[in-house]
Scaffold this active site. Sequence first.
Site, PDB file in Angstrom:
ATOM      1  CG  ASP A 105      -2.028  -1.012   1.156  1.00  0.00           C
ATOM      2  OD1 ASP A 105      -2.385  -1.414   0.027  1.00  0.00           O
ATOM      3  OD2 ASP A 105      -2.546  -1.403   2.207  1.00  0.00           O
ATOM      4  CG  ASP A 121      -6.461  -1.666  -1.710  1.00  0.00           C
ATOM      5  OD1 ASP A 121      -6.609  -2.879  -1.936  1.00  0.00           O
ATOM      6  OD2 ASP A 121      -5.634  -1.215  -0.893  1.00  0.00           O
TER       7      ASP A 121
END
Length: 180
Positions: A105, A121
């Site tokens: 991330d 995402d």
Amino acid sequence: MALDIGSKLWVVESLGESRRISLLGGKLILQQTRNPGAAFGVATGSTIVFSVVAVGVIAVIVRTSRKLRSLPWALVLGLLLGGATGNLIDRLLRSPGPLRGHVVDWINFGPDRFPLFNAADSAIVTGGVVAVYLAMRGLEIDGSRHHAAHSTDPAQQDDAQPDPADLEPSAGDGGSGDRA
């Protein structure tokens, strides 16, 4: 999927684990973190479960795509497929090992504003929101629409009145005026 993989490769190579790039006056921060859970850091410790679920989602999307005749649904399924595949690749190839790998991330709007996330995402969430919208509008994957009579939205229902002949009883159903 290509955007997700490319951005993660850049983040791992350029940012490392400690460098941060602050943009938009600190409202957007690019930084690498490893996520063992689901999107937005939910359910850490369930990496194997999410890997298996991702494989199932990918299989369902590929199977469903055979019925696909709608451009909006093609875009939705493409977003979901790309996002699920991008994160699954991390789970398969990154440490600590296959089906347990941590997802990279790197997009941070501030920990008190929003959890860190990545392009996959974003694709999954966007695809999910658009899928709900298309379903609410009655658009089917094959390009057809739900019949307006089934809609709970009065604005989408027909104003047509039933034919009075359809309301009269037929001779064979005891409706000839013989009421008990």
